[in-house]
Design a protein around this motif. Structure first.
Motif, mmCIF file in Angstrom:
data_model
loop_
_atom_site.group_PDB
_atom_site.id
_atom_site.type_symbol
_atom_site.label_atom_id
_atom_site.label_comp_id
_atom_site.label_asym_id
_atom_site.label_seq_id
_atom_site.Cartn_x
_atom_site.Cartn_y
_atom_site.Cartn_z
ATOM 1 N N UNK A 16 8.154 -3.985 11.454
ATOM 2 C CA UNK A 16 8.837 -3.353 12.939
ATOM 3 C C UNK A 16 7.901 -4.178 14.015
ATOM 4 N N UNK A 17 8.481 -4.842 14.883
ATOM 5 C CA UNK A 17 7.769 -5.552 16.008
ATOM 6 C C UNK A 17 8.043 -4.698 17.167
ATOM 7 N N UNK A 45 6.544 1.424 10.365
ATOM 8 C CA UNK A 45 6.763 1.592 9.005
ATOM 9 C C UNK A 45 5.735 2.506 8.517
ATOM 10 N N UNK A 46 6.191 3.286 7.264
ATOM 11 C CA UNK A 46 5.077 4.105 6.468
ATOM 12 C C UNK A 46 4.744 3.500 5.164
ATOM 13 N N UNK A 56 -0.329 -3.938 14.121
ATOM 14 C CA UNK A 56 0.908 -4.808 14.438
ATOM 15 C C UNK A 56 1.200 -5.631 13.187
ATOM 16 N N UNK A 57 2.340 -5.737 12.900
ATOM 17 C CA UNK A 57 2.778 -6.718 11.888
ATOM 18 C C UNK A 57 2.899 -5.948 10.511
ATOM 19 N N UNK A 79 17.081 -3.046 19.743
ATOM 20 C CA UNK A 79 15.995 -3.933 19.960
ATOM 21 C C UNK A 79 15.929 -5.078 19.246
ATOM 22 N N UNK A 80 16.528 -5.199 18.125
ATOM 23 C CA UNK A 80 16.297 -6.389 17.081
ATOM 24 C C UNK A 80 14.884 -6.421 16.748
ATOM 25 N N UNK A 81 14.212 -5.513 16.542
ATOM 26 C CA UNK A 81 12.640 -5.481 16.074
ATOM 27 C C UNK A 81 12.395 -5.370 14.785
ATOM 28 N N UNK A 82 13.479 -5.034 13.767
ATOM 29 C CA UNK A 82 13.080 -4.667 12.395
ATOM 30 C C UNK A 82 13.389 -5.989 11.707
#
Length: 100
Positions: A16-17, A45-46, A56-57, A79-82
């Motif tokens: 996820x961003x 993420x987990x 991050x990243x 959010x188009x972040x995945x």
């Protein structure tokens, strides 16, 4: 051509961003075993142990039984972040870098 069936049979990784995350929560609804909110209201993420990966990243492998849910979360995310990529060749399969 719909390749979702083929994609869900392949090993995937997801991240996820947080810079783009809107905190909408669709990802957590789709796949709570993979995504979770932190106190900052953003999704992360987990890891396999359930630990939130805050760097991050940070990427995690998508459990086989959740591949479709994670792909759907990426496609529906406002959010188009995945980012969902094939583990074998790092090709994007869902999210902002994927070709629909």
């Amino acid at each position: 051509m719909d390749t979702t069936g083929q994609t869900t049979e392949q090993a995937l990784a997801v991240w996820v961003d947080q810079d783009l995350c809107t905190g909408d929560g669709l990802c957590v609804q789709y796949a709570p075993e993979v995504f979770e909110f932190d106190v900052d209201g953003l999704a992360y993420v987990k890891g396999p142990d359930g630990e939130l990966l805050l760097a991050p990243g940070s990427r995690v492998d998508v459990p086989a039984h959740l591949r479709l849910e994670v792909i759907d979360a990426a496609k529906e995310c406002p959010g188009e972040c995945i980012h969902v990529h094939r583990a074998a060749d790092d090709a994007p399969v869902a999210g902002p870098d994927a070709e629909d």
